[in-house]
Design a protein around this motif. Structure first.
Motif, short mmCIF file in Angstrom:
data_model
loop_
_atom_site.label_atom_id
_atom_site.label_comp_id
_atom_site.label_asym_id
_atom_site.label_seq_id
_atom_site.Cartn_x
_atom_site.Cartn_y
_atom_site.Cartn_z
N ALA A 6 38.94 18.52 36.68
CA ALA A 6 40.31 19.00 36.48
C ALA A 6 40.36 20.14 35.47
CB ALA A 6 41.20 17.85 36.02
N GLY A 7 41.01 21.22 35.86
CA GLY A 7 41.21 22.34 34.95
C GLY A 7 40.08 23.34 34.90
N ARG A 8 38.96 23.07 35.55
CA ARG A 8 37.83 24.01 35.49
C ARG A 8 38.06 25.23 36.38
NH1 ARG A 8 33.22 21.08 33.60
NH2 ARG A 8 33.84 20.36 31.54
N LEU A 9 38.57 25.02 37.59
CA LEU A 9 38.91 26.14 38.47
C LEU A 9 40.35 26.54 38.17
CD1 LEU A 9 38.46 28.14 40.76
CD2 LEU A 9 39.03 26.32 42.38
N THR A 10 40.50 27.68 37.50
CA THR A 10 41.83 28.11 37.07
C THR A 10 42.60 28.76 38.20
OG1 THR A 10 41.00 28.46 34.84
CG2 THR A 10 43.10 29.49 35.38
N SER A 11 41.97 29.69 38.92
CA SER A 11 42.66 30.38 40.01
C SER A 11 41.65 31.04 40.93
CB SER A 11 43.62 31.44 39.46
OG SER A 11 42.91 32.48 38.81
N SER A 12 42.14 31.46 42.09
CA SER A 12 41.34 32.20 43.05
C SER A 12 42.27 32.99 43.94
CB SER A 12 40.49 31.25 43.90
OG SER A 12 39.81 31.96 44.93
N THR A 13 41.79 34.14 44.40
CA THR A 13 42.59 34.92 45.35
C THR A 13 42.53 34.32 46.74
OG1 THR A 13 40.70 36.40 45.67
CG2 THR A 13 42.35 37.07 44.05
N ILE A 14 41.65 33.33 46.95
CA ILE A 14 41.60 32.60 48.21
C ILE A 14 42.55 31.41 48.10
CG2 ILE A 14 40.16 31.28 49.80
CD1 ILE A 14 37.81 32.96 48.95
N SER A 15 43.51 31.34 48.99
CA SER A 15 44.52 30.29 48.92
C SER A 15 44.03 29.01 49.60
CB SER A 15 45.82 30.76 49.58
OG SER A 15 45.59 31.08 50.94
N GLU A 16 44.78 27.95 49.41
CA GLU A 16 44.50 26.68 50.06
C GLU A 16 45.81 26.07 50.55
OE1 GLU A 16 41.57 22.96 49.09
OE2 GLU A 16 43.29 23.23 47.76
N PRO A 17 46.05 26.00 51.87
CA PRO A 17 45.12 26.44 52.92
C PRO A 17 45.02 27.96 53.00
CG PRO A 17 47.21 25.78 53.87
CD PRO A 17 47.28 25.43 52.42
N ALA A 18 43.83 28.42 53.43
CA ALA A 18 43.64 29.85 53.68
C ALA A 18 44.33 30.20 54.99
CB ALA A 18 42.15 30.16 53.75
N SER A 19 44.38 31.51 55.29
CA SER A 19 45.10 31.96 56.48
C SER A 19 44.52 31.37 57.77
CB SER A 19 45.07 33.49 56.56
OG SER A 19 43.73 33.97 56.59
N SER A 20 43.24 31.01 57.75
CA SER A 20 42.59 30.46 58.94
C SER A 20 42.65 28.93 58.97
CB SER A 20 41.13 30.91 59.00
OG SER A 20 40.42 30.47 57.84
N GLU A 21 43.29 28.32 57.99
CA GLU A 21 43.33 26.87 57.90
C GLU A 21 44.76 26.35 58.06
OE1 GLU A 21 39.66 26.17 54.74
OE2 GLU A 21 41.68 26.55 53.96
N THR A 22 44.88 25.10 58.51
CA THR A 22 46.18 24.46 58.69
C THR A 22 46.17 23.10 57.99
OG1 THR A 22 46.46 25.51 60.84
CG2 THR A 22 47.88 23.64 60.36
N ALA A 23 47.20 22.82 57.24
CA ALA A 23 47.28 21.54 56.54
C ALA A 23 47.66 20.41 57.49
CB ALA A 23 48.29 21.63 55.40
N TRP A 24 47.11 19.23 57.25
CA TRP A 24 47.46 18.05 58.03
C TRP A 24 48.90 17.64 57.74
CZ3 TRP A 24 48.84 13.16 56.16
CH2 TRP A 24 48.93 12.14 57.12
N ALA A 25 49.60 17.15 58.75
CA ALA A 25 50.96 16.66 58.58
C ALA A 25 51.06 15.27 59.20
CB ALA A 25 51.96 17.60 59.24
N ALA A 26 51.69 14.37 58.50
CA ALA A 26 51.86 13.00 58.99
C ALA A 26 52.72 13.00 60.25
CB ALA A 26 52.50 12.14 57.92
#
Length: 300
Positions: A6-26
């Motif tokens: 926790a707290g070690r990765l502060t930021s990235s220009t790569i988002s989550e989800p990235a443009s090629s990824e889709t989040a799961w939805a219930a």
């Protein structure tokens, strides 16, 4: 250093989800082969059984989902290069590893990697460095006509130590091309024979590239090759004074089952003598000198 804490990765220009990824939805409808990510686990899951209306998250539903790899953003922190962070042109990662004097990058794709160190988050820049990600031309023909080879790994050493250091890593590609990073390692670069007044790595240290590709020849003599990332094994012998032998043995024992970056020499002409993997070895004691033999089994 565990950058997934926790707290070690502060930021990235790569988002989550990235443009090629889709989040799961219930309660969604999913077909076999579809992939969805979970930001809570930073993992990608593949649907292995068509289903609909389920509220059970993929990480808890082995009947319908298979965990296949990390998300693009978190790919550099899974200890392997089979999955990589990717972006067009360039991307950055900002991490806070604490005391850290070396950063090793593996599974690289692009034209340049650079690093910037601040003494604290948002503080003063105390160190910068950059490196070309192309191997030099080894002869006139390569210089004039051959494509330059991509450098698969690079290690930045000599970083200043600060308890709350903020490190920014940038990988840049040519315009419109893909920049990639398979693994980002922050750590404490230590010499196994540190502190000795005599000794060092003997001439003859060797790096052995090892294929991990799937290769099969069928009954008709046809050979099928599915290329996969190669690994590198490292073998070296070092000498030190006997007074350092116990310390060398202790450091080797402490890292027996810990994947780590091993460098036989940090000089410019010996950049090939680097391996990420598991080390084993022995220390031979003498009246005044000791000999250390190390073998590193590369993990990729």
């Amino acid at each position: 250093i565990d950058l997934t804490a926790a707290g070690r990765l502060t930021s990235s220009t790569i988002s989550e989800p990235a443009s090629s990824e889709t989040a799961w939805a219930a309660l969604g409808t999913y077909t076999v082969g579809q992939e969805r990510i979970r930001t809570s686990t930073h993992r990608v899951y593949k649907c292995v059984a068509a289903h609909t209306g389920s509220s059970t998250a993929p990480e808890d539903d082995a009947t319908n989902w298979l965990d296949v790899r990390p998300t693009l953003k978190w790919a550099p922190f899974d200890g392997a290069t089979t999955a990589a962070a990717e972006a067009t042109d360039m991307f950055t990662y900002v991490v806070q590893p604490g005391y850290c004097n070396a950063v090793s990058l593996h599974g690289l794709q692009g034209i340049e990697a650079s690093i910037s160190v601040k003494d604290e988050p948002g503080g003063t820049v105390v160190h910068t460095a950059s490196a070309s990600l192309y191997e030099p031309a080894w002869g006139l023909f390569e210089y004039l006509y051959g494509d330059l080879e991509q450098m698969p790994a690079y290690t930045f050493t000599g970083l200043p130590l600060h308890p709350d250091a903020e490190i920014t890593v940038t990988v840049t590609a040519a315009a419109g091309e893909t920049a990639a990073l398979g693994m980002l390692v922050c750590g404490h670069l230590r010499s196994v024979i540190e502190g000795t007044t005599w000794g060092g790595v003997e001439e003859g240290a060797s790096a052995e590239p090892v294929t991990r590709s799937y290769i099969e020849t069928d009954e008709y003599g046809n050979t099928i090759i599915e290329r996969r990332p190669a690994s590198t094994n490292l073998t070296l012998t070092a000498n030190c004074t006997t007074e350092m032998a116990d310390a060398a043995l202790s450091r080797l024992r402490r890292l027996l089952d810990v994947p780590a970056v091993w460098l036989a020499d940090t000089s410019a002409n010996f950049s090939g003598l680097v391996a990420f993997g598991l080390a084993s070895g022995r220390v031979t004691y003498g009246p005044s000198t000791a000999k250390l033999q190390i073998t590193v089994k590369g993990l990729f």
